[in-house]
Motif scaffolding. Sequence first.
Motif, mmCIF file in Angstrom:
data_model
loop_
_atom_site.group_PDB
_atom_site.id
_atom_site.type_symbol
_atom_site.label_atom_id
_atom_site.label_comp_id
_atom_site.label_asym_id
_atom_site.label_seq_id
_atom_site.Cartn_x
_atom_site.Cartn_y
_atom_site.Cartn_z
ATOM 1 N N VAL A 24 -0.958 1.244 -4.774
ATOM 2 C CA VAL A 24 -2.147 1.777 -4.379
ATOM 3 C C VAL A 24 -1.775 3.274 -4.001
ATOM 4 C CG1 VAL A 24 -3.350 1.504 -1.976
ATOM 5 C CG2 VAL A 24 -2.010 -0.607 -2.985
ATOM 6 N N LEU A 39 3.592 -4.806 -3.533
ATOM 7 C CA LEU A 39 2.582 -3.692 -3.259
ATOM 8 C C LEU A 39 3.499 -2.388 -3.181
ATOM 9 C CD1 LEU A 39 -0.131 -5.234 -0.876
ATOM 10 C CD2 LEU A 39 -0.447 -4.322 -3.125
ATOM 11 N N TYR A 54 -5.517 -1.564 4.331
ATOM 12 C CA TYR A 54 -5.624 -2.266 3.061
ATOM 13 C C TYR A 54 -5.031 -3.555 3.144
ATOM 14 C CZ TYR A 54 -4.692 -3.088 -1.926
ATOM 15 O OH TYR A 54 -4.606 -3.632 -3.199
ATOM 16 N N LEU A 55 -3.985 -3.817 3.924
ATOM 17 C CA LEU A 55 -3.375 -5.086 4.077
ATOM 18 C C LEU A 55 -4.205 -5.882 4.606
ATOM 19 C CD1 LEU A 55 0.602 -4.305 5.117
ATOM 20 C CD2 LEU A 55 -0.567 -5.187 2.808
ATOM 21 N N HIS A 56 -4.811 -5.574 5.837
ATOM 22 C CA HIS A 56 -5.873 -6.279 6.617
ATOM 23 C C HIS A 56 -6.927 -6.857 5.694
ATOM 24 C CE1 HIS A 56 -3.182 -5.608 10.017
ATOM 25 N NE2 HIS A 56 -3.766 -4.677 10.512
ATOM 26 N N ALA A 57 -7.579 -5.886 4.938
ATOM 27 C CA ALA A 57 -8.454 -6.177 4.098
ATOM 28 C C ALA A 57 -8.328 -7.128 3.125
ATOM 29 C CB ALA A 57 -9.067 -4.633 3.492
ATOM 30 N N GLU A 58 -7.102 -6.975 2.720
ATOM 31 C CA GLU A 58 -6.359 -8.234 1.799
ATOM 32 C C GLU A 58 -6.251 -9.456 2.348
ATOM 33 O OE1 GLU A 58 -5.322 -7.857 -1.775
ATOM 34 O OE2 GLU A 58 -7.058 -6.699 -1.565
ATOM 35 N N GLY A 59 -6.536 -9.711 3.662
ATOM 36 C CA GLY A 59 -6.169 -10.720 4.670
ATOM 37 C C GLY A 59 -4.976 -10.909 5.134
ATOM 38 N N ARG A 86 1.626 -4.111 -8.050
ATOM 39 C CA ARG A 86 0.396 -3.391 -7.666
ATOM 40 C C ARG A 86 0.669 -1.835 -6.859
ATOM 41 N NH1 ARG A 86 -3.804 -7.003 -4.391
ATOM 42 N NH2 ARG A 86 -1.635 -8.047 -3.445
ATOM 43 N N ASP A 96 2.404 -12.435 7.000
ATOM 44 C CA ASP A 96 1.778 -12.441 5.876
ATOM 45 C C ASP A 96 2.371 -11.493 4.734
ATOM 46 O OD1 ASP A 96 -0.819 -14.099 6.137
ATOM 47 O OD2 ASP A 96 -0.784 -12.789 7.938
ATOM 48 N N THR A 155 4.225 -11.326 1.217
ATOM 49 C CA THR A 155 3.960 -10.340 0.245
ATOM 50 C C THR A 155 4.808 -9.182 0.514
ATOM 51 O OG1 THR A 155 1.491 -10.886 -0.261
ATOM 52 C CG2 THR A 155 2.318 -8.755 -0.613
#
Length: 279
Positions: free
Chosen positions: A179, A157, A194-199, A177, A92, A136
Amino acid sequence: MSTRTSDDIAPDGQPLELLFERRELPQFELPAALTEIYSGSLGFAAPRLFANLVDSLDGVVALPGDVESGQVISGKNAADRFVMGLLRSCADAVLIGAGTFRKSPGHLWFPDRIYPPGAALFAEARDRLGLEKQPTFAVVTRSGDIEVSEPALKDALIFTTRAGEERLRAHLSASTRLVVFEADRVYLSRVLEYLHAEGMQHVLTEGGPSLLAELVAAGLLDELFLTTAPTLFGRFAEDQRKSLASGLDLAGTSLELLSARRHGSHLFLRYAQTKSASR
């Protein structure tokens, strides 16, 4: 669906040879031509952070200066580049450190960029896995001392500090973006959160020895894909050449061998970090 066959895209016309693989590893439904070249499928549990690096027989991973070390150490080996493309096609996100970024001007961390013959099959793999067209791209930089005009930063990112933000904010394109961490360092555990929360459940790191050492020390690394090239570089006092993990005492962190492959005289090893030994 791609019509390319394994013979069309195999490195130097030959698949990798499977030497060992632990039973019951996860397997994705990848295009048949990719599994033929890799001599088996590839897959990951989720979430998963996996690293990919290349070292010489005497353990050198990074060379001093502005040179992109991996290509020099591997001898621009086609099989190594294929495996890099395959791993990127399953990710991902691709995460690196600022040092690796600075040594790779003009590069895009996409599967087809590192191994163009596999472009159509890598794209098909990502489609089958329900992934975005490209992974990404993410960079970790405490200082913000990176070249903001690099094409890789489009839609990327950047994880940084307040000091880094001050250096970067006014110069970035709108698609990049930031962070920002309040502390004077970037906490890699929070980067992954953060990456996991973004899927983004499957994260590949191609960062250098310092980033790898931090991930191992924090118990964040799940797997390591290591290409061992049949090269010797030697070491001497203050030569600034770095080994696989650099800058931290890892206290003999244990890893388990998951698979071993070869292509010519290059070895392709897959390990899992034994988390209990690193915490």
